[in-house]
Design an enzyme around this catalytic site. Sequence first.
Site, mmCIF file in Angstrom:
data_model
loop_
_atom_site.group_PDB
_atom_site.id
_atom_site.type_symbol
_atom_site.label_atom_id
_atom_site.label_comp_id
_atom_site.label_asym_id
_atom_site.label_seq_id
_atom_site.Cartn_x
_atom_site.Cartn_y
_atom_site.Cartn_z
ATOM 1 N N PHE A 140 -53.842 -37.277 -18.394
ATOM 2 C CA PHE A 140 -52.317 -36.601 -17.655
ATOM 3 C C PHE A 140 -51.688 -36.631 -18.413
ATOM 4 O O PHE A 140 -50.550 -38.119 -18.634
ATOM 5 C CB PHE A 140 -52.949 -36.277 -15.838
ATOM 6 C CG PHE A 140 -51.390 -35.407 -15.513
ATOM 7 C CD1 PHE A 140 -52.622 -33.772 -15.696
ATOM 8 C CD2 PHE A 140 -49.743 -35.168 -15.445
ATOM 9 C CE1 PHE A 140 -51.374 -33.179 -14.991
ATOM 10 C CE2 PHE A 140 -49.252 -34.334 -15.114
ATOM 11 C CZ PHE A 140 -49.489 -33.141 -14.883
ATOM 12 N N ASP A 225 -48.043 -43.554 -23.197
ATOM 13 C CA ASP A 225 -47.570 -42.179 -21.768
ATOM 14 C C ASP A 225 -47.587 -43.729 -20.744
ATOM 15 O O ASP A 225 -48.504 -44.129 -19.813
ATOM 16 C CB ASP A 225 -48.394 -41.580 -21.296
ATOM 17 C CG ASP A 225 -47.723 -40.548 -20.731
ATOM 18 O OD1 ASP A 225 -47.361 -41.206 -19.083
ATOM 19 O OD2 ASP A 225 -48.537 -39.443 -20.691
ATOM 20 N N LYS A 254 -40.848 -40.330 -13.940
ATOM 21 C CA LYS A 254 -40.678 -40.664 -12.492
ATOM 22 C C LYS A 254 -39.849 -42.282 -12.392
ATOM 23 O O LYS A 254 -38.641 -41.805 -11.994
ATOM 24 C CB LYS A 254 -42.065 -41.907 -13.096
ATOM 25 C CG LYS A 254 -43.036 -40.776 -12.872
ATOM 26 C CD LYS A 254 -43.920 -40.551 -12.323
ATOM 27 C CE LYS A 254 -45.416 -39.388 -12.840
ATOM 28 N NZ LYS A 254 -45.745 -38.130 -11.693
HETATM 29 N N1 PLP Z 1 -47.868 -38.236 -17.552
HETATM 30 C C1 PLP Z 1 -48.233 -39.156 -16.974
HETATM 31 C C2 PLP Z 1 -49.172 -39.897 -17.223
HETATM 32 C C3 PLP Z 1 -48.112 -38.578 -15.713
HETATM 33 O O1 PLP Z 1 -48.847 -38.722 -14.655
HETATM 34 C C4 PLP Z 1 -47.495 -37.421 -15.364
HETATM 35 C C5 PLP Z 1 -46.447 -36.658 -13.913
HETATM 36 O O2 PLP Z 1 -47.450 -36.967 -12.880
HETATM 37 C C6 PLP Z 1 -46.599 -36.861 -15.948
HETATM 38 C C7 PLP Z 1 -46.978 -37.742 -17.716
HETATM 39 C C8 PLP Z 1 -45.889 -35.731 -16.302
HETATM 40 O O3 PLP Z 1 -44.242 -35.946 -15.804
HETATM 41 P P1 PLP Z 1 -43.471 -34.324 -15.418
HETATM 42 O O4 PLP Z 1 -43.503 -34.136 -14.513
HETATM 43 O O5 PLP Z 1 -42.800 -35.861 -15.013
HETATM 44 O O6 PLP Z 1 -43.567 -33.628 -16.391
#
Ligand code: PLP
Length: 401
Positions: A140, A225, A254
């Site tokens: 994700f 990520d 986050k």
């Molecule tokens: N990357 C990861 C690993 C995530 O868990 C999330 C959100 O849950 C995102 C990216 C996306 O972040 P945002 O909701 O701040 O765009």
Amino acid sequence: MNLSEAQELEAKHLLSLYVPIRFPIVIARGLGTRLWDTEGREYLDLISGGRAVMGLGHSHPRVVAAVREQAGTLIHVSNDFYTEPQLALARRLSGLTGGMRAFLCNSGAEANEAALKLARKHAKAVAGDKIEIITAYHSFHGRTYGALAATGQQKYHAGFGPLVPGFRYIPFNDREALEKSFGPQTCAVMLEPVLGESGVFPADAEFLRLARQLCDRHQALLLLDEVQTGLGRTGRMFAYQHYGIEPDVITLAKSLGGGVPIGAMLAREPAASTFVPGDHASSFGGSALPAAAALAALDAIEQEGLVENARTVGAYFLERLQALGREQPVIREVRGLGMMLAVDLNKPLAGAIKLACLARGVLINTVGDSMLRLVPALILTREEVDQGVSAIAAALAEVGA
Ligand code: PLP
């Protein structure tokens, strides 16, 4: 405001994006690991505000003080100007990552967009026009178009095509698939060190090491990520530090702002220098207010021993859940790294357990219908772990697991 008033306003004025996932409560305030609803009921928050954002707990005093002070001094000027909080934050992040340089933005998806663009630009600089980016099934990376295409989950793609081209998906931790998919056409690999949204699956060390080697061999970038795993959540400042590898790029969001929206894409040289003026930008990115909040959040993480607490209390949480699993046949597997934990069930009872925990004043989340997911704040105590585990045990008994 009570629940039915909230639901009525939502139905009239908000897009119906979150209706089925919302807890049936209206949250009024938070402090530390606790939330209170508008009826005055108290909850132990084991999901850091729901989506792992409140890694320091709610309204951390350092973040509150920094936001108050900064809001009264300067909230925003664009990147047409220098500001001290932005530069101090960039220097701090650089120090934590052995010299990476930052692009500051507002969310995880936006940080990943920047990483994907940097990877394509870097490939053009070093190796012509290669555009392919390898990511994992069940990953994700966010909801914007590039991050969505990077996300290896068909359910999030459906209805939005055509997606950004050039992504190739492989099973997470599958070294053979990684090796087969990699080639001179590959410009980057983007991976979560621990799959978060799909249920806390840590990468194997050999898998990440192979990704590093293949990237080196083919002049591709390794993009990690760390939007969810970064800043102490897994018991190290960054999850890649568990693995003895150095990524070219990491993305953060986050926990970074202690609850104030901010994201960062951090890149190591020489990849960092492939972005030149005009290549990328953001109106709000690195504004004074979120930068000040992030500096205060980093102070808290570093000066209050939160990474260590995430490691030791997270390990205790894992042990307690594993012990529960030995008593409860409905628990198939328990996984965890620091303050990221998941409980797999062999019956579709997750939703019922979540509601039974809610009734006991404990907030947990679900993945699908047979997995529980816990991403508590890094400040969680052993007593709170005990409270959480007792609530889950009682919830299992109540739903007849
Ligand atoms: N990357 C990861 C690993 C995530 O868990 C999330 C959100 O849950 C995102 C990216 C996306 O972040 P945002 O909701 O701040 O765009």
